[in-house]
Design a protein around this motif. Structure first.
Motif, PDB file in Angstrom:
ATOM      1  N   VAL A   1       0.845  -1.201   0.000  1.00 65.17           N
ATOM      2  CA  VAL A   1       0.000   0.000   0.000  1.00 65.17           C
ATOM      3  C   VAL A   1       0.876   1.244   0.000  1.00 65.17           C
ATOM      4  N   PHE A   2       1.872   1.273   0.860  1.00 62.63           N
ATOM      5  CA  PHE A   2       2.773   2.426   0.953  1.00 62.63           C
ATOM      6  C   PHE A   2       3.509   2.657  -0.369  1.00 62.63           C
ATOM      7  N   SER A   3       3.980   1.580  -0.969  1.00 60.23           N
ATOM      8  CA  SER A   3       4.741   1.702  -2.215  1.00 60.23           C
ATOM      9  C   SER A   3       3.894   2.308  -3.328  1.00 60.23           C
ATOM     10  N   TYR A   4       2.647   1.843  -3.461  1.00 55.03           N
ATOM     11  CA  TYR A   4       1.781   2.354  -4.522  1.00 55.03           C
ATOM     12  C   TYR A   4       1.184   3.717  -4.187  1.00 55.03           C
ATOM     13  N   SER A   5       1.163   4.078  -2.918  1.00 55.56           N
ATOM     14  CA  SER A   5       0.676   5.418  -2.563  1.00 55.56           C
ATOM     15  C   SER A   5       1.635   6.482  -3.079  1.00 55.56           C
ATOM     16  N   GLU A   6       2.890   6.110  -3.221  1.00 58.21           N
ATOM     17  CA  GLU A   6       3.896   7.039  -3.742  1.00 58.21           C
ATOM     18  C   GLU A   6       3.937   7.050  -5.271  1.00 58.21           C
ATOM     19  N   ASN A   7       3.606   5.879  -5.875  1.00 60.52           N
ATOM     20  CA  ASN A   7       3.704   5.789  -7.337  1.00 60.52           C
ATOM     21  C   ASN A   7       2.867   4.624  -7.843  1.00 60.52           C
ATOM     22  N   ASN A   8       1.752   4.936  -8.504  1.00 56.06           N
ATOM     23  CA  ASN A   8       0.877   3.879  -9.041  1.00 56.06           C
ATOM     24  C   ASN A   8       1.496   3.180 -10.246  1.00 56.06           C
ATOM     25  N   ASP A   9       2.519   3.778 -10.840  1.00 56.14           N
ATOM     26  CA  ASP A   9       3.141   3.235 -12.051  1.00 56.14           C
ATOM     27  C   ASP A   9       4.488   2.575 -11.755  1.00 56.14           C
ATOM     28  N   LEU A  10       4.632   1.989 -10.570  1.00 56.95           N
ATOM     29  CA  LEU A  10       5.867   1.293 -10.230  1.00 56.95           C
ATOM     30  C   LEU A  10       6.232   0.277 -11.310  1.00 56.95           C
TER      31      LEU A  10
ATOM     32  N   LEU B   1       7.429  -4.094  -7.821  1.00 56.90           N
ATOM     33  CA  LEU B   1       7.508  -3.986  -6.363  1.00 56.90           C
ATOM     34  C   LEU B   1       8.883  -4.376  -5.833  1.00 56.90           C
ATOM     35  N   LEU B   2       9.580  -5.246  -6.561  1.00 58.79           N
ATOM     36  CA  LEU B   2      10.894  -5.713  -6.101  1.00 58.79           C
ATOM     37  C   LEU B   2      11.925  -4.586  -6.117  1.00 58.79           C
TER      38      LEU B   2
ATOM     39  N   ASN C   1      12.334  -0.818   0.504  1.00 61.44           N
ATOM     40  CA  ASN C   1      12.194  -1.755   1.618  1.00 61.44           C
ATOM     41  C   ASN C   1      12.260  -3.206   1.159  1.00 61.44           C
ATOM     42  N   PHE C   2      11.498  -3.542   0.102  1.00 63.10           N
ATOM     43  CA  PHE C   2      11.516  -4.914  -0.399  1.00 63.10           C
ATOM     44  C   PHE C   2      12.898  -5.276  -0.945  1.00 63.10           C
ATOM     45  N   LYS C   3      13.560  -4.332  -1.590  1.00 64.30           N
ATOM     46  CA  LYS C   3      14.897  -4.575  -2.129  1.00 64.30           C
ATOM     47  C   LYS C   3      15.869  -4.973  -1.015  1.00 64.30           C
ATOM     48  N   LYS C   4      15.785  -4.292   0.120  1.00 62.78           N
ATOM     49  CA  LYS C   4      16.664  -4.598   1.255  1.00 62.78           C
ATOM     50  C   LYS C   4      16.401  -6.003   1.789  1.00 62.78           C
TER      51      LYS C   4
END
Length: 470
Positions: free
Chosen positions: A376-385, A388-389, A393-396
């Motif tokens: 949710v946090f990731s897409y709140s910043e950018n819907n066109d990611l 997700l990887l 945070n997920f990368k770490k």
């Protein structure tokens, strides 16, 4: 009297529980069933407040407020089309038909367009949470006519699961988008269940745990970053006994059933050319489990390495490796599912809001999990990611946990333990981070036997080589 707020056709478990859920929130619900089954008879003989059963389609529809809202909770496919044909003569312009079953999204697109020509609104609604969710609060994914959603949204918001007082329902998009999102949800569900099952296999055969120890391990995992509905119920499953004091899990046949939604996800990933390898392999795992007789024969004639239980001094370390590998697998599984939805959104021009979809998944549905908050946090910043990887945070976590995944894959291979999804997760991960793959050879082969041409890294354009010219 035309004073019922909504009508439900189909009094199976899901249909009845949704009717009770809606009625418990103060709405009047008309119900109809194609056959005079046990549930329907019980509703007639033992009435439930705010639920009104009808024996004929005409009386059922006549009881509803205008515009009429009719929720179909029957088997997907032909039965839906047949029921729509049956009720259409009694409907008026701007009435609403809602398909709340596990329908194929292409069917929902077709129904949306057909009914639109008749000025009837259509909603294809994904509903997740099983029978308990239907009764206490499901995750709801409505797609179709937006005006129709506005009509039924007060009811949906009341009955939906709540996450910190936020209803887990949001308009998804036009025509078949709601059922599409539910389909991908189910694909993620397949892979999540398979990853958990493989973790169970490792805990049982590699670590040597008994059922109660496995139950305690999953309970402990559920208190951390792995917290999810599926981890929670898995912990409960391993400590449940029957009336003979036997663990039920030990007497369940190891043949997994399916209803087709996982297969649809796999097929669609192929059609849209998105490598959802984890989701697809999970479907194959269920098919392989159904070959029970073959597997029994194979166990007697096909050899493998001798199994060695991990030494006591190493057990805690390997258990932590399994936990980390499971979390890593879940992250990549969700990432593949959202990548597929992203491509479908572009292909069908749905303009999906992944922030809203991730929020809907946080409560009520089968794949609800703590990690969805990060999505949710990731897409709140950018819907066109892009993926997700690639988020910080997920990368770490991925970079930190990959060594654990490698460890358990190596151990499993050495011991002949089948963990196809963990293996696939690692293979996908390594392929995804490979700059120069072996696909250049495939292109050369295609050009050799079929003159399909290839591109070069040092020149622009398409090229063909006469490979037989010496």
């Amino acid at each position: 009297m035309k004073n019922k707020d909504i009508g439900i056709i189909g009094m199976g478990v899901m249909g009845k529980n949704l009717a009770v859920n809606i009625a418990n929130h103060g709405y009047k619900v008309s119900v109809f069933n194609r056959s005079y089954n046990f549930t329907f008879k019980k509703l007639v003989n033992e009435p439930i407040k705010n639920i009104f059963p009808y024996r004929s389609v005409k009386d059922f529809i006549s009881s509803l407020c205008i515009p009429r809202c009719i929720l179909l909770m029957i088997q997907s496919g032909t039965p839906i089309d047949d029921m729509i044909k049956k009720i259409l003569p009694y409907l008026n312009k701007n009435d609403v038909i809602i398909d709340g079953g596990n329908s194929f999204y292409i069917d929902s697109i077709r129904r949306y367009n057909v009914l639109k020509e008749k000025s009837i609104h259509f909603l294809g609604v994904g509903i997740s949470g099983g029978e308990e969710g239907a009764l206490k609060g499901p995750s709801i994914m409505p797609g179709g006519n937006k005006e129709a959603y506005k009509i039924v949204s007060p009811i949906f918001k009341k009955i939906a699961a709540k996450y910190k007082d936020t209803a887990c329902v949001k308009y998804i998009g036009s025509d078949g988008s709601g059922h599409y999102v539910k389909m991908v949800h189910n694909g993620i569900e397949y892979s999540d269940m398979q990853l958990i099952s493989e973790s169970y296999t490792l805990l049982k055969y590699l670590i040597g745990m008994d059922n109660l120890e496995i139950s305690d391990t999953f309970k402990k995992w559920n208190s951390g970053e792995l917290s999810s509905y599926l981890i929670e119920i898995t912990s409960n499953i391993f400590c449940k006994k029957d009336d003979k004091n036997h663990f039920i899990i030990d007497n369940i046949l190891d043949v997994a059933s399916n209803k087709g939604t996982g297969k649809w996800t796999a097929q669609n990933s192929l059609e849209l050319q998105i490598p959802c390898s984890i989701l697809t392999e999970s479907v194959f795992c269920r098919y392989l489990s159904s070959l029970k007789a073959n597997r029994m024969i194979a166990s007697t004639i096909l050899s493998g390495p001798k199994l060695f239980i991990v030494k006591d001094s190493k057990k805690e370390e390997i258990i932590e490796d399994i936990r980390r590998a499971l979390y890593l697998g879940k992250i990549i599984s969700y990432a593949q599912g959202f990548s597929l939805m992203k491509k479908a959104s572009e292909y069908y021009n749905w303009k999906l809001k992944f922030f809203d979809i991730a929020k809907i998944f946080r409560s009520g549905c089968i794949i609800r999990a703590k990690l969805l908050n990060e999505i949710v946090f990731s897409y709140s910043e950018n819907n066109d990611l892009v993926d997700l990887l690639f988020t910080s945070n997920f990368k770490k976590i991925i970079n930190l946990y990959t060594s654990s995944l490698r460890n358990i894959v190596i151990l499993s291979i050495k011991n002949g333990i089948s963990i196809p999804i963990f293996t696939n997760v690692l293979s996908y991960y390594d392929a995804y981070r490979t700059v120069n793959s072996s696909a250049n050879l495939i292109q050369a082969q295609r050009d050799y036997f079929g003159s399909h041409t290839y591109e070069r890294i040092d020149q622009i354009g398409s090229f063909h080589t006469n490979w037989l010219d010496k």
